[in-house]
Design a protein around this motif. Structure first.
Motif, PDB file in Angstrom:
ATOM      1  N   GLN A  89       0.822  -1.228   0.000  1.00  0.00           N
ATOM      2  CA  GLN A  89       0.000   0.000   0.000  1.00  0.00           C
ATOM      3  C   GLN A  89       0.851   1.272   0.000  1.00  0.00           C
ATOM      4  N   VAL A  90       1.849   1.250  -0.897  1.00  0.00           N
ATOM      5  CA  VAL A  90       2.727   2.408  -1.064  1.00  0.00           C
ATOM      6  C   VAL A  90       1.941   3.514  -1.780  1.00  0.00           C
ATOM      7  N   ASP A  91       2.174   4.799  -1.403  1.00  0.00           N
ATOM      8  CA  ASP A  91       1.413   5.872  -2.070  1.00  0.00           C
ATOM      9  C   ASP A  91       2.309   6.904  -2.780  1.00  0.00           C
ATOM     10  N   GLY A  92       3.583   6.560  -2.992  1.00  0.00           N
ATOM     11  CA  GLY A  92       4.472   7.452  -3.741  1.00  0.00           C
ATOM     12  C   GLY A  92       5.738   6.718  -4.138  1.00  0.00           C
ATOM     13  N   ILE A  93       6.454   7.271  -5.095  1.00  0.00           N
ATOM     14  CA  ILE A  93       7.667   6.610  -5.616  1.00  0.00           C
ATOM     15  C   ILE A  93       8.821   7.625  -5.618  1.00  0.00           C
ATOM     16  N   ILE A 108       6.862   2.631 -13.008  1.00  0.00           N
ATOM     17  CA  ILE A 108       6.167   2.064 -11.843  1.00  0.00           C
ATOM     18  C   ILE A 108       5.036   3.014 -11.418  1.00  0.00           C
ATOM     19  N   ALA A 109       5.346   4.325 -11.367  1.00  0.00           N
ATOM     20  CA  ALA A 109       4.336   5.307 -10.921  1.00  0.00           C
ATOM     21  C   ALA A 109       3.094   5.261 -11.819  1.00  0.00           C
ATOM     22  N   ALA A 110       3.312   5.169 -13.138  1.00  0.00           N
ATOM     23  CA  ALA A 110       2.175   5.144 -14.077  1.00  0.00           C
ATOM     24  C   ALA A 110       1.433   3.808 -13.999  1.00  0.00           C
ATOM     25  N   THR A 111       2.203   2.720 -13.921  1.00  0.00           N
ATOM     26  CA  THR A 111       1.595   1.385 -13.989  1.00  0.00           C
ATOM     27  C   THR A 111       0.894   1.028 -12.676  1.00  0.00           C
ATOM     28  N   ALA A 112       1.480   1.438 -11.549  1.00  0.00           N
ATOM     29  CA  ALA A 112       0.845   1.131 -10.251  1.00  0.00           C
ATOM     30  C   ALA A 112      -0.528   1.793 -10.158  1.00  0.00           C
ATOM     31  N   ALA A 113      -0.666   2.968 -10.767  1.00  0.00           N
ATOM     32  CA  ALA A 113      -1.941   3.686 -10.674  1.00  0.00           C
ATOM     33  C   ALA A 113      -2.958   3.208 -11.711  1.00  0.00           C
ATOM     34  N   TYR A 132      -4.438   7.833 -19.546  1.00  0.00           N
ATOM     35  CA  TYR A 132      -4.531   7.065 -18.304  1.00  0.00           C
ATOM     36  C   TYR A 132      -5.846   7.387 -17.603  1.00  0.00           C
ATOM     37  N   GLU A 133      -6.432   6.356 -16.963  1.00  0.00           N
ATOM     38  CA  GLU A 133      -7.643   6.613 -16.167  1.00  0.00           C
ATOM     39  C   GLU A 133      -7.290   7.336 -14.877  1.00  0.00           C
ATOM     40  N   ASN A 134      -6.137   6.987 -14.315  1.00  0.00           N
ATOM     41  CA  ASN A 134      -5.725   7.598 -13.045  1.00  0.00           C
ATOM     42  C   ASN A 134      -4.387   8.319 -13.206  1.00  0.00           C
ATOM     43  N   HIS A 135      -4.229   9.376 -12.418  1.00  0.00           N
ATOM     44  CA  HIS A 135      -2.939  10.083 -12.426  1.00  0.00           C
ATOM     45  C   HIS A 135      -1.876   9.154 -11.832  1.00  0.00           C
ATOM     46  N   PRO A 136      -0.677   9.100 -12.410  1.00  0.00           N
ATOM     47  CA  PRO A 136       0.385   8.277 -11.812  1.00  0.00           C
ATOM     48  C   PRO A 136       0.612   8.641 -10.340  1.00  0.00           C
ATOM     49  N   LEU A 137       1.161   7.711  -9.568  1.00  0.00           N
ATOM     50  CA  LEU A 137       1.463   7.997  -8.159  1.00  0.00           C
ATOM     51  C   LEU A 137       2.448   9.166  -8.074  1.00  0.00           C
ATOM     52  N   LYS A 166      12.639  -0.815 -27.577  1.00  0.00           N
ATOM     53  CA  LYS A 166      12.604   0.245 -26.560  1.00  0.00           C
ATOM     54  C   LYS A 166      11.571   1.267 -26.977  1.00  0.00           C
ATOM     55  N   ILE A 167      10.746   1.676 -26.030  1.00  0.00           N
ATOM     56  CA  ILE A 167       9.678   2.622 -26.380  1.00  0.00           C
ATOM     57  C   ILE A 167       9.341   3.489 -25.170  1.00  0.00           C
ATOM     58  N   GLY A 168       8.774   4.666 -25.420  1.00  0.00           N
ATOM     59  CA  GLY A 168       8.511   5.622 -24.340  1.00  0.00           C
ATOM     60  C   GLY A 168       7.112   5.505 -23.760  1.00  0.00           C
ATOM     61  N   LEU A 169       7.037   5.258 -22.461  1.00  0.00           N
ATOM     62  CA  LEU A 169       5.758   5.238 -21.742  1.00  0.00           C
ATOM     63  C   LEU A 169       5.592   6.608 -21.067  1.00  0.00           C
ATOM     64  N   PRO A 170       4.490   7.328 -21.380  1.00  0.00           N
ATOM     65  CA  PRO A 170       4.351   8.674 -20.816  1.00  0.00           C
ATOM     66  C   PRO A 170       4.268   8.679 -19.287  1.00  0.00           C
ATOM     67  N   CYS A 171       5.064   9.481 -18.668  1.00  0.00           N
ATOM     68  CA  CYS A 171       5.007   9.724 -17.219  1.00  0.00           C
ATOM     69  C   CYS A 171       6.094  10.737 -16.862  1.00  0.00           C
ATOM     70  N   SER A 172       5.744  11.701 -16.029  1.00  0.00           N
ATOM     71  CA  SER A 172       6.761  12.680 -15.641  1.00  0.00           C
ATOM     72  C   SER A 172       6.795  12.834 -14.125  1.00  0.00           C
ATOM     73  N   ALA A 173       7.931  13.351 -13.643  1.00  0.00           N
ATOM     74  CA  ALA A 173       8.109  13.517 -12.196  1.00  0.00           C
ATOM     75  C   ALA A 173       7.252  14.657 -11.671  1.00  0.00           C
ATOM     76  N   ASP A 174       6.928  14.612 -10.380  1.00  0.00           N
ATOM     77  CA  ASP A 174       6.283  15.740  -9.708  1.00  0.00           C
ATOM     78  C   ASP A 174       7.331  16.650  -9.088  1.00  0.00           C
ATOM     79  N   CYS A 175       8.521  16.099  -8.892  1.00  0.00           N
ATOM     80  CA  CYS A 175       9.614  16.890  -8.324  1.00  0.00           C
ATOM     81  C   CYS A 175      10.937  16.204  -8.684  1.00  0.00           C
ATOM     82  N   ALA A 176      11.918  16.992  -9.101  1.00  0.00           N
ATOM     83  CA  ALA A 176      13.251  16.434  -9.348  1.00  0.00           C
ATOM     84  C   ALA A 176      14.218  17.034  -8.337  1.00  0.00           C
ATOM     85  N   ILE A 177      15.136  16.212  -7.850  1.00  0.00           N
ATOM     86  CA  ILE A 177      16.207  16.731  -6.995  1.00  0.00           C
ATOM     87  C   ILE A 177      17.521  16.462  -7.718  1.00  0.00           C
ATOM     88  N   VAL A 178      18.136  17.528  -8.241  1.00  0.00           N
ATOM     89  CA  VAL A 178      19.397  17.384  -8.976  1.00  0.00           C
ATOM     90  C   VAL A 178      20.521  17.853  -8.051  1.00  0.00           C
TER      91      VAL A 178
END
Ligand SMILES: [Fe+2]
Length: 388
Positions: A89-93, A108-113, A132-137, A166-178
């Motif tokens: 029952q994880v709620d973030g990645i 994982i974030a897109a597929t889990a949701a 997607y039906e649901n927003h990624p985690l 190799k192919i691109g599955l749409p999903c983007s971060a909510d926050c990046a830490i560089v």
């Protein structure tokens, strides 16, 4: 006249040495109470996973760890991790690592949701025919190499067993830490090819169909920084200023190619990487001179500027000469930082040309803002192979 287009900035980026310390606070802001920390064995060996877990737990975020990431994100690893998300029952990645880790965390974030069914139909999601039906985690991405830019792009590059590609599955971060400090221990060869991956993102962004004056601005700055700092970081990995500049350039290149795009060079790199297991950045480094020669036929001024940033001193306005000189400057730079040619790596021409039919059927190749035919792809692969 300035070309019209759309500016994009998909997620806030916390940039700077020590920024990893903000991970727990950011997770809380995103509403995450139990996070899956995604990494690979390499990150585990450095102890960074334990450090990050401590930071997250210090802000009362429960952590479950999974270090099963494999190179190039095979889809079965995504399925494995999604099961852990569901069972716990994880709620973030949070993904901490190089390009494969960041892409796996996104997938994982897109597929889990949305269920593993989305992995059967990546093409429809990528083409925008399905949503997607649901927003990624909620997803945080922390790069430990300077090159991928994946923390600022809208797709996860997945190796699909269903499509054998190799192919691109749409999903983007909510926050990046560089956090450039996390790249200090990257060995010289990996530093070289990841930095050249960033250079290839900048180069291709200059001539992809969606290029804008804004993405150009970012791309030129990436090229300037990589030229100045990559040889320094390859020679001395402990040079903090070099690492900071390269982390910054990698992220800028990610923003540039998320807004514009990559095209035929990356289509060839994905095919060669998949066929012969050559690291992605090595493929990109070797293909970039050939891509520049092609781009110069359509964007001579841009390639002249690129060539001059790399020390070519081009004065001619002839597109072919610009292409030749700019390509030569990049090839010399690639050699300078220690990437061997395809011949030096022991590949035969036949092995490289196996990529031709794959690239021909890859829509990514046709994102180039110029004509792409079988002959164009063939010439590009041959030129890349024949480089000394
Ligand atoms: Fe790349």
């Amino acid at each position: 006249m300035l070309k019209a287009g759309e500016y994009k900035q998909i997620a806030p980026v916390l940039f700077g040495s020590g920024m990893i310390e903000e991970a727990g606070k950011k997770a809380k802001e995103l509403g995450v109470s139990h996070i899956l920390l995604v990494c690979d064995d390499g990150v585990k060996k450095t102890g960074l996973d334990a450090r990050a877990a401590k930071i997250l737990e210090g802000d009362n975020v429960k952590v479950t760890q999974w270090s099963g990431v494999q190179t190039d994100c095979p889809d079965e690893t995504v399925e494995e991790a999604v099961k852990i998300v569901t069972d716990n029952q994880v709620d973030g990645i949070i993904g901490i690592g190089g390009g494969s880790v960041l892409d796996t965390a996104k997938a994982i974030a897109a597929t889990a949701a949305n269920g593993i069914g989305i992995l059967d139909d990546i093409i429809s999601y990528l083409a925008g025919e399905k949503q997607y039906e649901n927003h990624p985690l909620p997803l945080m991405l922390v790069p430990t190499t300077a090159g991928t830019g994946s923390e600022s792009t809208f797709v996860a590059v997945v190796t699909s067993s269903r499509l054998d590609a190799k192919i691109g599955l749409p999903c983007s971060a909510d926050c990046a830490i560089v956090d450039p400090e996390l790249t200090m221990t990257v060995p010289p060869y990996v530093t070289a090819f990841t930095g050249l991956d960033a250079l290839s993102h900048a180069n291709e962004a200059l001539a992809e169909k969606k290029n804008t004056p804004h993405s150009d601005l970012l791309a030129y700055e990436v090229i300037r920084i990589v030229k100045e700092w990559l040889p320094v970081a390859v020679a001395d990995g402990s040079n903090k200023e070099a690492r900071e500049n390269l982390s910054f350039a990698s992220n800028l290149a990610g923003i540039a190619f998320n807004e514009s795009g990559v095209h035929i060079g990356h289509a060839c790199a994905h095919a060669l990487g998949h066929l012969h297991h050559i690291p992605h950045g090595v493929c990109c480094a070797i293909l970039t001179p050939a891509v520049i020669r092609l781009q110069a036929l359509y964007y001579p001024e841009k390639m002249k500027q690129l060539g001059n940033l790399l020390g070519a001193e081009i004065v001619s306005d002839d597109p072919e000469e610009i292409g030749r000189k700019a390509a030569e400057a990049v090839r010399n730079f690639v050699k300078e930082v220690g990437i061997p040619s395809l011949k030096e790596q022991g590949f035969t021409k036949e092995q490289i040309m196996e990529a031709l039919p794959v690239v021909e059927h890859d829509p990514l190749a046709y994102a180039f803002d110029g004509q792409v035919t079988e002959d164009v792809i063939k010439n590009l692969l041959e030129y890349a192979y024949n480089e000394e």
